[in-house]
Scaffold this active site. Structure first.
Site, short mmCIF file in Angstrom:
data_model
loop_
_atom_site.label_atom_id
_atom_site.label_comp_id
_atom_site.label_asym_id
_atom_site.label_seq_id
_atom_site.Cartn_x
_atom_site.Cartn_y
_atom_site.Cartn_z
CG ASP A 80 -2.09 -0.91 1.14
OD1 ASP A 80 -2.35 -1.42 0.02
OD2 ASP A 80 -2.76 -1.14 2.16
CG ASP A 114 8.79 -5.23 12.34
OD1 ASP A 114 7.83 -5.70 11.71
OD2 ASP A 114 8.76 -5.03 13.57
CG ASP A 153 -3.37 -8.51 16.01
OD1 ASP A 153 -4.20 -7.76 16.57
OD2 ASP A 153 -2.15 -8.31 16.08
#
Length: 528
Positions: free
Chosen positions: A93, A150, A241
């Site tokens: 995105d 990451d 989540d």
């Protein structure tokens, strides 16, 4: 009660009520530690092995990740999994140079025969949850793994986790997070200790005792059928989540935690970025509590599961209580001046022990399991406690926003891939001090004045409590302002808002700053 005594009694009643509520959350920490000790020896071995592993789709959601995008793509492309049964989706995105970096990396791996796609949506609706849902509609896998930008998964990640899905009841398998840059600074060391508490103690205790636990947004694998059965990815909370995890477990799916496998990741190196992350997690957990706790309490789950879910999803209310305690601590001490110090200690110490000593015991146990020793953790505990207090303004704001139903944008955490000695100021994504920093400054000044007043009145028994609060707010505000000053004078109203600096700053997108082949030691499940 006389009219003059009423304000004094009401203030002290509020003070002890807040201390009592914080003590309940402290007791909950001891309870999790007890569950961990009781169940830590249980194994997480899969019930069988696949003769032919299922098709696995790996989703890599990204938004402006120019410093780490190529590193992640290369790591996932190297997974030890049959090539004809592996699909990789880079859900990009981004609106900066990340897109060109991703396109080059994807093209390089496609030329080697890997099934990897660079997917771009027409808009960022739903943020990360929206990207995952959009990619899932185009995925061919029976299973789907997710990695944030990451992370640097090891080659054996999929092989180590996928066989748990031989049990048709298993809907999700989560690995433990590791820390690529644990030793970068005092802030990253404390963050690593905090996360070790969550992943080593909390997750192990909850999962192995039959309580609900959650997918952490990354470094886990889902059964696609479980996602769809639970209602799919939804973006009405900031913790998509946690939300999906509870919905899936309420629908009857079983989750598995594999602490023996570590997926290393990068910790935020700036206080503003760390606060943005904490704000998102705190707000999202309360949003999820508002959304799902009624369903949890109406479900047929055992009472122990329901009570643990209440404590889990509402834990961040403790930050609002911490602000209340901070404001009432000084008046409570002052109103009780002249009282026998031994009586004060007899009343206050047990409550403070439940609400603060529990923190030390909990995180020291996690540190020992994660690293194999106590010594380094003992030195970090005072800083960890100060950081927890200092974060209370930032996180209390998040909780109040969630309780008020105020929606906010998903603020990502910038990743820098810094080499030893490099500073975040060399990167294009920079965290800025939000408005909450001035609340932290005000509270630091408030407690500094209280320490001076207590010294003048010889109220020595108050010094440890006042000093801890003063140090916490001073540390968080001071680091935030110092790092923001090094980036220039811009400010944002949002906590930890991220801005881009003009082109010309360091742009080493694929720098190999961290040796991803040497993650930290794995959990020692046989030790207390």
């Amino acid at each position: 009660m006389t009219p003059d005594a009423w304000p004094r009694e009401a203030l002290l009643a509020a003070y002890f009520t807040i201390l009592g509520l914080l003590s309940l959350y402290g007791l909950h920490r001891w309870y999790l530690l007890l569950l961990y000790v009781r169940h830590r020896r249980r194994t997480t071995a899969p019930p069988a092995r696949f003769d032919e592993p299922p098709v696995l789709t790996v989703q890599l959601p990204m938004f402006d990740e120019m410093y780490v995008a190529e590193r992640l793509i290369d790591a996932v492309a190297a997974l030890d999994y049959p090539r004809d049964r592996l699909e990789i989706q880079v859900l990009d995105d981004s609106d900066d140079e990340t897109t060109a970096i991703v396109a080059a990396a994807v093209g390089r791996w496609r030329a080697r025969g890997l099934d990897i796609a660079h997917l771009r949506r027409p808009d960022r609706s739903g943020f990360k949850a929206g990207a995952l849902a959009w990619g899932l509609a185009r995925a061919r896998g029976e299973l789907v793994a997710v990695f944030d930008a990451d992370f640097v998964p090891a080659r054996e990640f999929a092989r180590r986790l996928v066989d748990h899905f031989t049990d048709p009841r298993v809907g999700m398998v989560q690995a433990r997070w590791g820390h690529l840059n644990r030793s970068y600074s005092a802030l990253t060391r404390v963050q690593a200790m905090l996360l070790d508490g969550h992943f080593v103690v909390e997750h192990t205790a909850r999962n192995r005792s039959g309580r609900f636990f959650n997918f952490n947004g990354t470094a886990g694998i889902w059964r696609v059928a479980a996602i769809r059965d639970a209602g799919g990815w939804q973006h009405d909370t900031l913790t998509e989540d946690l939300d999906l995890s509870y919905r899936a477990q309420l629908a009857g799916w079983r989750f598995v935690y594999v602490p023996e496998h570590v997926a290393p990741a990068e910790l935020p190196v700036e206080m503003a970025a760390f606060k943005a992350q904490q704000h998102r997690w705190a707000k999202g957990s309360i949003e999820t509590a508002r959304k799902l706790l009624p369903s949890v309490l109406r479900s047929g789950q055992p009472a122990a599961v329901k009570l643990e879910a209440v404590a889990h999803l509402t834990a961040n209310l403790g930050y609002v209580l911490m602000i209340g305690l901070a404001l009432l601590l000084v008046p409570a001490i002052w109103l009780r001046r002249g009282t026998d110090p031994r009586l004060l200690l007899a009343i206050d110490l047990p409550l403070f022990a439940l609400s603060t000593v529990s923190v030390a015991g909990f995180y020291l146990a996690a540190y020992r399991e994660a690293t194999g020793g106590w010594r380094g953790g003992a030195r970090l505990v005072p800083l960890l406690m100060a950081l927890g207090i200092g974060l209370s303004v930032n996180n209390a704001r998040a909780v109040l926003e969630a309780l008020a139903g105020r929606a906010s944008e998903f603020l990502r955490t910038p990743k820098y891939n810094l080499a030893a000695g490099e500073r975040a100021a060399s990167r294009r994504y920079r965290g800025r001090a939000g408005a909450v920093v001035w609340g932290e400054v005000a509270l630091a000044a408030y407690f500094a004045g209280a320490i001076a007043a207590s010294a003048a009145a010889r109220q020595w028994v108050a010094f440890p409590f006042l000093g801890l609060f003063a140090a916490g707010y001073l540390y968080v505000a001071g680091i935030t302002l110092a790092q923001s000053r090094s980036h220039g004078s811009a400010r944002t109203s949002e906590p930890g808002g991220i801005v881009r600096v003009p082109a010309g700053a360091t742009r080493k997108a694929s720098a190999r700053a961290i040796d991803a082949t040497s993650p930290e030691p794995m959990v020692r499940t046989g030790r207390a």
